[in-house]
Design a protein around this motif. Structure first.
Motif, mmCIF file in Angstrom:
data_model
loop_
_atom_site.group_PDB
_atom_site.id
_atom_site.type_symbol
_atom_site.label_atom_id
_atom_site.label_comp_id
_atom_site.label_asym_id
_atom_site.label_seq_id
_atom_site.Cartn_x
_atom_site.Cartn_y
_atom_site.Cartn_z
ATOM 1 N N THR A 1 -19.735 -34.420 4.585
ATOM 2 C CA THR A 1 -20.139 -34.192 5.830
ATOM 3 C C THR A 1 -19.230 -33.059 6.654
ATOM 4 O O THR A 1 -17.894 -33.607 6.843
ATOM 5 C CB THR A 1 -20.179 -35.387 6.810
ATOM 6 O OG1 THR A 1 -21.354 -36.112 6.143
ATOM 7 C CG2 THR A 1 -20.805 -34.972 8.191
ATOM 8 N N VAL A 2 -19.640 -32.083 7.229
ATOM 9 C CA VAL A 2 -18.889 -31.068 7.772
ATOM 10 C C VAL A 2 -19.416 -30.889 9.350
ATOM 11 O O VAL A 2 -20.438 -30.479 9.437
ATOM 12 C CB VAL A 2 -18.629 -29.723 7.070
ATOM 13 C CG1 VAL A 2 -17.757 -28.841 7.666
ATOM 14 C CG2 VAL A 2 -18.038 -29.759 5.746
ATOM 15 N N LEU A 3 -18.516 -31.121 10.212
ATOM 16 C CA LEU A 3 -18.793 -30.907 11.837
ATOM 17 C C LEU A 3 -17.690 -29.830 12.299
ATOM 18 O O LEU A 3 -16.436 -29.844 12.077
ATOM 19 C CB LEU A 3 -18.610 -32.275 12.347
ATOM 20 C CG LEU A 3 -19.463 -33.284 11.997
ATOM 21 C CD1 LEU A 3 -19.151 -34.635 12.911
ATOM 22 C CD2 LEU A 3 -20.925 -32.809 12.176
ATOM 23 N N ARG A 4 -18.442 -28.926 12.934
ATOM 24 C CA ARG A 4 -17.605 -27.869 13.464
ATOM 25 C C ARG A 4 -17.981 -28.137 15.103
ATOM 26 O O ARG A 4 -19.306 -27.852 15.253
ATOM 27 C CB ARG A 4 -17.892 -26.446 13.096
ATOM 28 C CG ARG A 4 -16.961 -25.372 13.746
ATOM 29 C CD ARG A 4 -17.021 -24.262 12.898
ATOM 30 N NE ARG A 4 -15.922 -23.153 13.389
ATOM 31 C CZ ARG A 4 -15.658 -22.156 12.837
ATOM 32 N NH1 ARG A 4 -16.365 -21.929 11.804
ATOM 33 N NH2 ARG A 4 -14.572 -21.281 13.407
ATOM 34 N N ASN A 5 -17.045 -28.554 15.721
ATOM 35 C CA ASN A 5 -17.109 -28.732 17.389
ATOM 36 C C ASN A 5 -18.558 -29.476 17.500
ATOM 37 O O ASN A 5 -19.486 -29.332 18.271
ATOM 38 C CB ASN A 5 -17.545 -27.488 18.061
ATOM 39 C CG ASN A 5 -16.342 -26.295 17.886
ATOM 40 O OD1 ASN A 5 -15.239 -26.703 17.965
ATOM 41 N ND2 ASN A 5 -16.784 -24.983 17.662
ATOM 42 N N ASP A 6 -18.529 -30.337 16.763
ATOM 43 C CA ASP A 6 -19.555 -31.648 16.359
ATOM 44 C C ASP A 6 -21.242 -31.005 16.196
ATOM 45 O O ASP A 6 -21.892 -32.019 16.276
ATOM 46 C CB ASP A 6 -19.674 -32.296 18.015
ATOM 47 C CG ASP A 6 -18.555 -33.178 18.421
ATOM 48 O OD1 ASP A 6 -17.923 -33.730 17.666
ATOM 49 O OD2 ASP A 6 -18.000 -33.117 19.394
ATOM 50 N N GLN A 7 -21.007 -29.851 15.540
ATOM 51 C CA GLN A 7 -22.419 -29.453 15.278
ATOM 52 C C GLN A 7 -22.502 -29.440 13.506
ATOM 53 O O GLN A 7 -21.306 -29.142 12.892
ATOM 54 C CB GLN A 7 -22.596 -28.022 15.471
ATOM 55 C CG GLN A 7 -22.639 -27.878 16.928
ATOM 56 C CD GLN A 7 -24.035 -28.453 17.488
ATOM 57 O OE1 GLN A 7 -25.162 -28.282 16.770
ATOM 58 N NE2 GLN A 7 -23.905 -28.948 18.638
ATOM 59 N N ALA A 8 -23.164 -30.185 12.873
ATOM 60 C CA ALA A 8 -23.257 -30.355 11.535
ATOM 61 C C ALA A 8 -23.469 -29.065 10.839
ATOM 62 O O ALA A 8 -24.240 -28.184 11.334
ATOM 63 C CB ALA A 8 -24.225 -31.185 11.103
ATOM 64 N N ILE A 9 -22.774 -28.692 9.538
ATOM 65 C CA ILE A 9 -22.863 -27.591 8.670
ATOM 66 C C ILE A 9 -23.464 -28.048 7.301
ATOM 67 O O ILE A 9 -23.118 -28.985 6.896
ATOM 68 C CB ILE A 9 -21.559 -26.926 8.516
ATOM 69 C CG1 ILE A 9 -20.744 -26.426 9.744
ATOM 70 C CG2 ILE A 9 -21.525 -25.773 7.167
ATOM 71 C CD1 ILE A 9 -19.535 -25.907 9.620
ATOM 72 N N PHE A 10 -24.573 -27.354 7.101
ATOM 73 C CA PHE A 10 -25.460 -27.570 5.755
ATOM 74 C C PHE A 10 -24.378 -27.362 4.868
ATOM 75 O O PHE A 10 -23.961 -26.346 4.526
ATOM 76 C CB PHE A 10 -26.655 -26.967 5.806
ATOM 77 C CG PHE A 10 -27.273 -26.963 4.581
ATOM 78 C CD1 PHE A 10 -28.021 -27.990 4.343
ATOM 79 C CD2 PHE A 10 -27.328 -25.793 3.735
ATOM 80 C CE1 PHE A 10 -28.671 -27.999 2.758
ATOM 81 C CE2 PHE A 10 -27.890 -25.749 2.316
ATOM 82 C CZ PHE A 10 -28.620 -27.178 1.948
ATOM 83 N N ILE A 11 -24.501 -28.465 3.912
ATOM 84 C CA ILE A 11 -23.748 -28.244 2.575
ATOM 85 C C ILE A 11 -24.592 -28.739 1.332
ATOM 86 O O ILE A 11 -25.243 -29.668 1.317
ATOM 87 C CB ILE A 11 -22.344 -29.438 2.422
ATOM 88 C CG1 ILE A 11 -21.684 -29.365 3.616
ATOM 89 C CG2 ILE A 11 -21.521 -29.130 1.017
ATOM 90 C CD1 ILE A 11 -20.763 -27.893 3.906
ATOM 91 N N PRO A 12 -24.923 -27.657 0.807
ATOM 92 C CA PRO A 12 -26.145 -27.825 -0.611
ATOM 93 C C PRO A 12 -25.451 -28.808 -1.420
ATOM 94 O O PRO A 12 -24.190 -28.770 -1.562
ATOM 95 C CB PRO A 12 -26.392 -26.658 -0.969
ATOM 96 C CG PRO A 12 -25.075 -25.517 -0.522
ATOM 97 C CD PRO A 12 -24.478 -26.301 0.773
ATOM 98 N N LEU A 13 -26.224 -29.649 -1.987
ATOM 99 C CA LEU A 13 -25.861 -30.499 -3.198
ATOM 100 C C LEU A 13 -24.973 -29.888 -4.183
ATOM 101 O O LEU A 13 -24.267 -30.396 -4.748
ATOM 102 C CB LEU A 13 -27.268 -31.293 -3.557
ATOM 103 C CG LEU A 13 -26.946 -32.126 -4.870
ATOM 104 C CD1 LEU A 13 -26.159 -33.373 -4.195
ATOM 105 C CD2 LEU A 13 -28.235 -32.943 -5.126
ATOM 106 N N SER A 14 -25.514 -28.621 -4.515
ATOM 107 C CA SER A 14 -24.835 -27.791 -5.696
ATOM 108 C C SER A 14 -23.422 -27.671 -5.523
ATOM 109 O O SER A 14 -22.628 -27.290 -6.335
ATOM 110 C CB SER A 14 -25.607 -26.507 -6.071
ATOM 111 O OG SER A 14 -25.759 -25.782 -4.873
#
Length: 166
Positions: free
Chosen positions: A81-94
């Motif tokens: 889980t990556v949050l930048r300024n409390d906004q989630a960044i999509f990280i693909p399963l790959s």
């Protein structure tokens, strides 16, 4: 003029030192967390969660970083889980599905408001470093390097996303 040049040099030196500083943390109870400040009102927080490899796992016979030819890793990454300024960044399963037995994560600031997440895992011949680079608000590259043979054994993926503005 001399004072200006001295200030400019000090600023550049502090930026180069700051951008190479990495925050590292170990896994505790299957979770590792790290935070880094990129700018005045720009921060990133990362959480990496692991689980034990489930019985009957569909890909237990596939090669996974952190394991070896005869046995799969005991733990795998469940989610990043990556949050930048409390906004989630999509990280693909790959980006993380084949990373096993993670031991430590490092989070560092990169130039131009980018950042890097490094996952170190495995042991001895099965050790690795997975480097995930982020630009803007998305993952741009993943490079996994063998801990024992870094110049001979590695793989790299470049990510590209088509952003539709409908």
């Amino acid at each position: 003029m001399r004072k200006f040049l001295l200030c400019a040099f000090a600023f550049l030196l502090s930026f180069s030192i700051e951008s190479s500083f990495a925050v590292g943390t170990n896994f505790e109870e299957g979770i590792a967390k790290a935070n880094v400040v990129l700018g005045a009102s720009d921060s990133v927080s990362v959480s990496v969660e692991t689980i034990e490899l489930p019985d009957g796992y569909a890909y237990s016979k596939a090669y996974m970083w952190g394991g070896d030819e005869t046995s799969p890793p005991k733990r795998i990454i469940k989610a990043i889980t990556v949050l930048r300024n409390d906004q989630a960044i999509f990280i693909p399963l790959s980006a993380y599905a084949d990373l096993g037995n993670p031991r430590r994560i490092f989070l560092e600031k990169l130039p131009a408001h980018g950042f890097r997440l490094t996952v170190s895992g495995g042991d001895a011949a099965g050790s690795y470093n997975a480097i995930l680079d982020f630009k803007k608000n998305e993952i741009s590259r993943r490079k996994v390097v063998s801990g024992e043979f870094p110049k001979e054994v590695w793989e790299q993926t470049t990510f590209s996303f088509n952003h539709l503005n409908n």
